[in-house]
Write an enzyme that holds these catalytic residues in place. Structure first.
Site, PDB file in Angstrom:
ATOM      1  N   CYS A   2       0.852  -1.181   0.000  1.00 19.01           N
ATOM      2  CA  CYS A   2       0.000   0.000   0.000  1.00 19.01           C
ATOM      3  C   CYS A   2       0.890   1.234   0.000  1.00 19.01           C
ATOM      4  O   CYS A   2       2.091   1.152   0.232  1.00 19.01           O
ATOM      5  CB  CYS A   2      -0.867   0.010   1.243  1.00 19.01           C
ATOM      6  SG  CYS A   2      -1.805  -1.512   1.437  1.00 19.01           S
ATOM      7  N   ARG A  27       1.699   1.410  -5.973  1.00 19.87           N
ATOM      8  CA  ARG A  27       1.925   0.474  -4.869  1.00 19.87           C
ATOM      9  C   ARG A  27       0.689  -0.365  -4.541  1.00 19.87           C
ATOM     10  O   ARG A  27       0.768  -1.334  -3.797  1.00 19.87           O
ATOM     11  CB  ARG A  27       2.344   1.230  -3.612  1.00 19.87           C
ATOM     12  CG  ARG A  27       3.602   2.038  -3.777  1.00 19.87           C
ATOM     13  CD  ARG A  27       3.939   2.736  -2.480  1.00 19.87           C
ATOM     14  NE  ARG A  27       4.358   1.776  -1.484  1.00 19.87           N
ATOM     15  CZ  ARG A  27       5.592   1.354  -1.321  1.00 19.87           C
ATOM     16  NH1 ARG A  27       6.553   1.837  -2.088  1.00 19.87           N
ATOM     17  NH2 ARG A  27       5.897   0.483  -0.394  1.00 19.87           N
ATOM     18  N   TRP A  76      -3.700  -2.068  -1.341  1.00 17.68           N
ATOM     19  CA  TRP A  76      -3.648  -3.367  -2.019  1.00 17.68           C
ATOM     20  C   TRP A  76      -4.148  -4.360  -0.978  1.00 17.68           C
ATOM     21  O   TRP A  76      -3.453  -4.635   0.009  1.00 17.68           O
ATOM     22  CB  TRP A  76      -2.218  -3.679  -2.454  1.00 17.68           C
ATOM     23  CG  TRP A  76      -2.106  -4.927  -3.280  1.00 17.68           C
ATOM     24  CD1 TRP A  76      -2.274  -5.037  -4.630  1.00 17.68           C
ATOM     25  CD2 TRP A  76      -1.789  -6.244  -2.815  1.00 17.68           C
ATOM     26  NE1 TRP A  76      -2.104  -6.329  -5.034  1.00 17.68           N
ATOM     27  CE2 TRP A  76      -1.803  -7.104  -3.939  1.00 17.68           C
ATOM     28  CE3 TRP A  76      -1.524  -6.801  -1.564  1.00 17.68           C
ATOM     29  CZ2 TRP A  76      -1.539  -8.469  -3.850  1.00 17.68           C
ATOM     30  CZ3 TRP A  76      -1.264  -8.162  -1.473  1.00 17.68           C
ATOM     31  CH2 TRP A  76      -1.264  -8.986  -2.609  1.00 17.68           C
ATOM     32  N   ASN A 101       0.635   0.128   5.957  1.00 18.57           N
ATOM     33  CA  ASN A 101       1.112  -0.695   4.854  1.00 18.57           C
ATOM     34  C   ASN A 101       1.792  -1.903   5.474  1.00 18.57           C
ATOM     35  O   ASN A 101       2.831  -1.750   6.117  1.00 18.57           O
ATOM     36  CB  ASN A 101       2.110   0.103   3.995  1.00 18.57           C
ATOM     37  CG  ASN A 101       2.847  -0.784   3.003  1.00 18.57           C
ATOM     38  OD1 ASN A 101       2.356  -1.830   2.619  1.00 18.57           O
ATOM     39  ND2 ASN A 101       4.043  -0.350   2.616  1.00 18.57           N
ATOM     40  N   GLY A 102       1.178  -3.066   5.329  1.00 12.02           N
ATOM     41  CA  GLY A 102       1.809  -4.251   5.910  1.00 12.02           C
ATOM     42  C   GLY A 102       0.758  -5.207   6.431  1.00 12.02           C
ATOM     43  O   GLY A 102      -0.420  -5.125   6.075  1.00 12.02           O
ATOM     44  N   GLU A 483      10.254 -14.623 -19.166  1.00  9.26           N
ATOM     45  CA  GLU A 483       9.934 -13.211 -18.947  1.00  9.26           C
ATOM     46  C   GLU A 483       8.872 -12.747 -19.949  1.00  9.26           C
ATOM     47  O   GLU A 483       7.945 -12.004 -19.581  1.00  9.26           O
ATOM     48  CB  GLU A 483      11.231 -12.382 -19.063  1.00  9.26           C
ATOM     49  CG  GLU A 483      11.063 -10.875 -18.979  1.00  9.26           C
ATOM     50  CD  GLU A 483      10.391 -10.376 -17.715  1.00  9.26           C
ATOM     51  OE1 GLU A 483      10.201 -11.159 -16.767  1.00  9.26           O
ATOM     52  OE2 GLU A 483      10.030  -9.194 -17.684  1.00  9.26           O
ATOM     53  N   LYS A 487       5.238 -11.271 -18.896  1.00 11.55           N
ATOM     54  CA  LYS A 487       4.737  -9.964 -19.356  1.00 11.55           C
ATOM     55  C   LYS A 487       3.347 -10.124 -19.956  1.00 11.55           C
ATOM     56  O   LYS A 487       2.454  -9.346 -19.671  1.00 11.55           O
ATOM     57  CB  LYS A 487       5.665  -9.332 -20.406  1.00 11.55           C
ATOM     58  CG  LYS A 487       6.975  -8.761 -19.929  1.00 11.55           C
ATOM     59  CD  LYS A 487       6.879  -7.484 -19.143  1.00 11.55           C
ATOM     60  CE  LYS A 487       6.734  -7.769 -17.683  1.00 11.55           C
ATOM     61  NZ  LYS A 487       7.905  -7.954 -16.874  1.00 11.55           N
ATOM     62  N   GLU A 490       0.690 -11.004 -17.279  1.00 12.27           N
ATOM     63  CA  GLU A 490       0.549  -9.933 -16.294  1.00 12.27           C
ATOM     64  C   GLU A 490      -0.331  -8.789 -16.803  1.00 12.27           C
ATOM     65  O   GLU A 490      -1.165  -8.273 -16.069  1.00 12.27           O
ATOM     66  CB  GLU A 490       1.970  -9.418 -15.992  1.00 12.27           C
ATOM     67  CG  GLU A 490       2.099  -8.461 -14.862  1.00 12.27           C
ATOM     68  CD  GLU A 490       3.555  -8.124 -14.595  1.00 12.27           C
ATOM     69  OE1 GLU A 490       4.395  -8.236 -15.510  1.00 12.27           O
ATOM     70  OE2 GLU A 490       3.855  -7.722 -13.458  1.00 12.27           O
ATOM     71  N   HIS A 506       7.953 -33.594 -23.973  1.00 16.40           N
ATOM     72  CA  HIS A 506       7.751 -34.336 -22.724  1.00 16.40           C
ATOM     73  C   HIS A 506       6.406 -34.001 -22.077  1.00 16.40           C
ATOM     74  O   HIS A 506       6.203 -34.294 -20.902  1.00 16.40           O
ATOM     75  CB  HIS A 506       8.903 -34.057 -21.756  1.00 16.40           C
ATOM     76  CG  HIS A 506      10.229 -34.511 -22.293  1.00 16.40           C
ATOM     77  ND1 HIS A 506      10.549 -35.829 -22.462  1.00 16.40           N
ATOM     78  CD2 HIS A 506      11.291 -33.808 -22.738  1.00 16.40           C
ATOM     79  CE1 HIS A 506      11.772 -35.935 -22.973  1.00 16.40           C
ATOM     80  NE2 HIS A 506      12.250 -34.713 -23.162  1.00 16.40           N
ATOM     81  N   LYS A 605       3.102  -2.704  -7.635  1.00 15.34           N
ATOM     82  CA  LYS A 605       4.494  -2.583  -8.066  1.00 15.34           C
ATOM     83  C   LYS A 605       5.468  -3.053  -6.993  1.00 15.34           C
ATOM     84  O   LYS A 605       6.467  -3.687  -7.282  1.00 15.34           O
ATOM     85  CB  LYS A 605       4.764  -1.109  -8.408  1.00 15.34           C
ATOM     86  CG  LYS A 605       6.143  -0.839  -8.957  1.00 15.34           C
ATOM     87  CD  LYS A 605       6.224  -1.260 -10.395  1.00 15.34           C
ATOM     88  CE  LYS A 605       7.601  -1.076 -10.966  1.00 15.34           C
ATOM     89  NZ  LYS A 605       7.757  -1.863 -12.193  1.00 15.34           N
TER      90      LYS A 605
HETATM   91  C1  AGP Z   1       7.309  -7.715 -13.029  1.00 14.47           C
HETATM   92  O1  AGP Z   1       6.679  -7.356 -14.199  1.00 14.47           O
HETATM   93  C2  AGP Z   1       6.464  -7.934 -11.898  1.00 14.47           C
HETATM   94  N1  AGP Z   1       5.531  -6.923 -11.674  1.00 14.47           N
HETATM   95  C3  AGP Z   1       7.054  -8.599 -10.679  1.00 14.47           C
HETATM   96  O2  AGP Z   1       7.283  -9.917 -11.033  1.00 14.47           O
HETATM   97  C4  AGP Z   1       8.334  -8.027 -10.047  1.00 14.47           C
HETATM   98  O3  AGP Z   1       9.414  -8.197 -10.908  1.00 14.47           O
HETATM   99  C5  AGP Z   1       8.577  -8.731  -8.698  1.00 14.47           C
HETATM  100  O4  AGP Z   1       7.515  -8.447  -7.839  1.00 14.47           O
HETATM  101  C6  AGP Z   1       9.893  -8.343  -8.055  1.00 14.47           C
HETATM  102  O5  AGP Z   1       9.946  -6.984  -7.807  1.00 14.47           O
HETATM  103  P1  AGP Z   1      11.316  -6.276  -7.443  1.00 14.47           P
HETATM  104  O6  AGP Z   1      12.193  -6.352  -8.632  1.00 14.47           O
HETATM  105  O7  AGP Z   1      10.925  -4.863  -7.094  1.00 14.47           O
HETATM  106  O8  AGP Z   1      11.882  -6.998  -6.271  1.00 14.47           O
END
Ligand code: AGP
Length: 610
Positions: A2, A27, A76, A101-102, A483, A487, A490, A506, A605
């Site tokens: 958050c 966040r 969040w 936040n937590g 990756e 992407k 996500e 396999h 994020k």
């Molecule tokens: C990436 O697109 C993601 N949103 C997520 O996987 C991110 O890379 C992960 O949460 C790690 O974050 P950081 O690099 O800030 O530690």
């Protein structure tokens, strides 16, 4: 996950709170709220489920909201769905308002205790136990600060708090245990926030709170103590964050902007770190040479996209003779494992606040791992402050939840580390000057790869009605396929999985039909012939392939195979280059699908809960 912003000012704090929330929305963005003390003893609070724009609407609909002291929050959700009732700030007894936040791990136990004391709860959140507990202590005679201290002493978990007392306008108490929190000192006021971006329009001067710190924030004075009330000295820092770096400009989304900034981000990350023929070891820290000299193996810890960067680095490091393990940070802590001798723990994180990575680093230290290096994009973050060696990636602020330029700059940083490790190993045949030249050419290569956008935009149409996609690659490009799949899922919500191309037969080959697009990357490397075989296996089963191929591979389009040529690059930097089309593909599929690209559903994020 958050975002917190609080302000004590000599003018109405509402614009500061809303502006701060806007910058913190990355966040968490499932609900938001604010509370201001508009006259002594009285709060005005507004909360709204949904994105920040809903709170802004509520503010406009509510006429005049003003006060010189206030706190605000973007959420969040962890405990309780994102409803207005569960949105922060939470208020107890009409006197204490709190944002958190937590996570409070012992919230159930505390809720029972407070209910037995006759307190009523308005929300399903864990946070409400904190505000009720503070109020209870005050009701029993404690002053504000004592009540906060006593309350924090009985909380389990990791959190950052911002608390105001309606009877004490002009004062905010901030507390940190785990989750990030900073205090800012400006001309017109003092501030509390999850990060500097939230207050950058007001001030660059800030103090990073350490774990266990409690900040008593009043106009002209910030006093930091620990739980026992002992004064703590903390440095005042000046942020070099440029507000314009956070502006979206003419781009449609931050993600688009960040993809197109990658050439510059690579240059910035290399600047000052290399000469014409050498990587400057000292850029990792004054102790780097001593520590690298005795490093016998490397353990990489990271999450999500950063984890994929770590997987690429394993290929680079092992190719120069440095044994390397890579583990998802949250899994690293889940078991006991032998501690290798002279092992350097390399933690990778864009934000530097990912709790899983921080916890894994702590665990590694506890297990006796010799040394630590953080590769991170956020100065003054917890990861940076907890590591011996540091290499900052200079990607600039990354706002889009989907990480792009942070990943590419992490790869650049890891390449620099690999080059140093090669230098230390007399049996490595890596030519340092050649490697430097390849890195110097990288920004231009990134720029020319970005020119593929129109072709990729067209290909993205093929995904418009698809529910699933497979990504295939071999060797060092397997993590790049992972990756690419991350992407796509996500931001477009298309279910995408990456497989090492050799694994196809396999099992996953059973999924291949004309409704399953298969994306592959084909660099011109030693794996190419085998990859070509795997591509044919897919075609033979009616699968439709989209292959991003190095022009030297001589792969060409034919039935069920669409090839997009990429200018040939040296194999050392190929994983960086092949990342770019996969980012663009995900972006354009999401654009067609109309998703909220910068704020995909359910994500945030900065992931500060385990
Ligand atoms: C990436 O697109 C993601 N949103 C997520 O996987 C991110 O890379 C992960 O949460 C790690 O974050 P950081 O690099 O800030 O530690």
């Amino acid at each position: 996950m958050c975002g917190i912003i609080g302000a004590v000012s000599n003018s109405n704090v509402l614009p500061v709170l809303l502006g701060g929330l806007k910058r913190l929305e990355y966040r968490g963005y499932d609900s938001s709220g604010l509370a201001v003390i508009n006259e002594p003893g009285k709060f005005l609070r507004l909360r709204a489920p949904g994105k920040l724009v809903e709170l802004e609407r509520a503010v406009s609909a509510n006429g005049e909201i003003s006060g010189l002291t206030g706190i605000a929050h973007t959420r969040w959700a962890t405990h309780g769905p994102p409803t207005e009732q569960n949105a922060h700030p939470h208020i107890s007894g009409g006197r204490i308002a709190l944002v958190c936040n937590g996570i409070v791990e012992n919230h159930e136990e505390l809720r029972t205790l407070l209910t037995d004391e006759g307190m009523e709860f308005q929300s399903e959140t864990d946070t409400e136990v904190i505000v009720n507990l503070i109020f209870l202590h005050m009701d029993k005679g404690s002053d504000f600060m004592t009540a906060v201290r006593t309350c924090i002493g009985s909380l389990k978990g990791a959190f950052a708090l911002g608390i105001v007392n309606a009877d004490e306008p002009g004062r905010i108490i901030g507390a940190r245990r785990g989750s990030p929190l900073i205090a800012g000192i400006g001309e017109a006021g003092v501030y509390l926030a999850s990060d500097i971006s939230a207050m950058i329009a007001q001030t660059r001067k800030f103090i990073v709170l350490e774990n266990g710190d409690i900040a008593d924030i009043r106009q002209g004075k910030i006093e930091i103590t620990n739980l026992d009330g002992q004064l703590q000295n903390r440095d005042t820092r000046i942020s070099d964050l440029k507000p314009q770096a956070m502006e979206i400009g003419d781009y449609r989304h931050y993600m688009e902007k960040e993809i197109f900034e990658q050439g510059q981000a690579v240059s910035d990350t290399l600047e000052g770190r290399i000469t014409a023929s050498r990587v400057l070891e000292a850029c990792f820290g004054t102790e780097a040479e001593r520590i690298f000299d005795k490093t016998e193996n490397i353990q990489i810890l990271a999450c999500g996209t950063s984890y994929h960067a770590g997987l690429v680095a394993k290929y680079w490091l092992e190719s120069v003779g440095m044994p390397c393990q890579v583990e998802i940070a949250s899994e690293f802590t889940s078991r006991k494992h032998p501690t290798p001798k002279n092992c350097l723990v390399v933690s990778l994180s864009q934000s530097g606040e990912t709790i899983d990575t921080l916890t894994a680093l702590d665990y590694a230290k506890h297990c006796g791992y010799a040394h630590s290096l953080a590769i991170c994009n956020v100065p003054d973050s917890s990861l940076v402050r907890n590591s011996e060696l540091i290499l900052m990636t200079h990607a600039g602020p990354e706002i889009g939840v989907a990480s792009t330029k942070a990943f590419v700059t992490q790869l650049v940083a890891l390449r620099l580390l690999s080059i140093i490790m090669a230098r230390k190993n007399s049996s490595s045949d890596l030519d340092e000057a050649d490697s430097i030249r390849e890195l110097r050419e990288l920004p231009a290569n990134v720029e020319s790869t970005l020119e593929l956008e129109p072709a990729i935009q067209e290909i993205a149409q093929q995904f418009a009605n698809k529910q699933h996609a497979l990504f295939l690659a071999r060797g060092i490009h397997f993590p790049i396929a992972m990756e690419g799949a991350l992407k796509l899922k996500e931001i477009s919500y298309v279910h995408a999985e990456a497989y090492a191309a050799g694994e196809l037969k396999h099992g996953p080959l059973a999924l291949v039909d004309q409704d399953m697009p298969v994306v592959s990357v084909a660099p011109n490397d030693a794996q190419l012939d085998k990859l070509k075989g795997n591509i044919e296996e897919v075609r033979a089963r009616g699968g439709k392939l989209i292959v991003f191929a190095d022009s030297e591979t001589r792969l060409s389009s034919r039935e069920n195979l669409q090839v997009i040529n990429i200018a040939s690059v040296e194999s050392s930097i190929a994983p960086i280059i092949f990342t770019i089309p996969l980012q663009l593909l995900a972006y354009h599929v999401a654009l067609i699908k109309g998703t909220d690209i910068d704020k995909p559903r359910n994500l945030a994020k900065s992931v500060t809960v385990e």
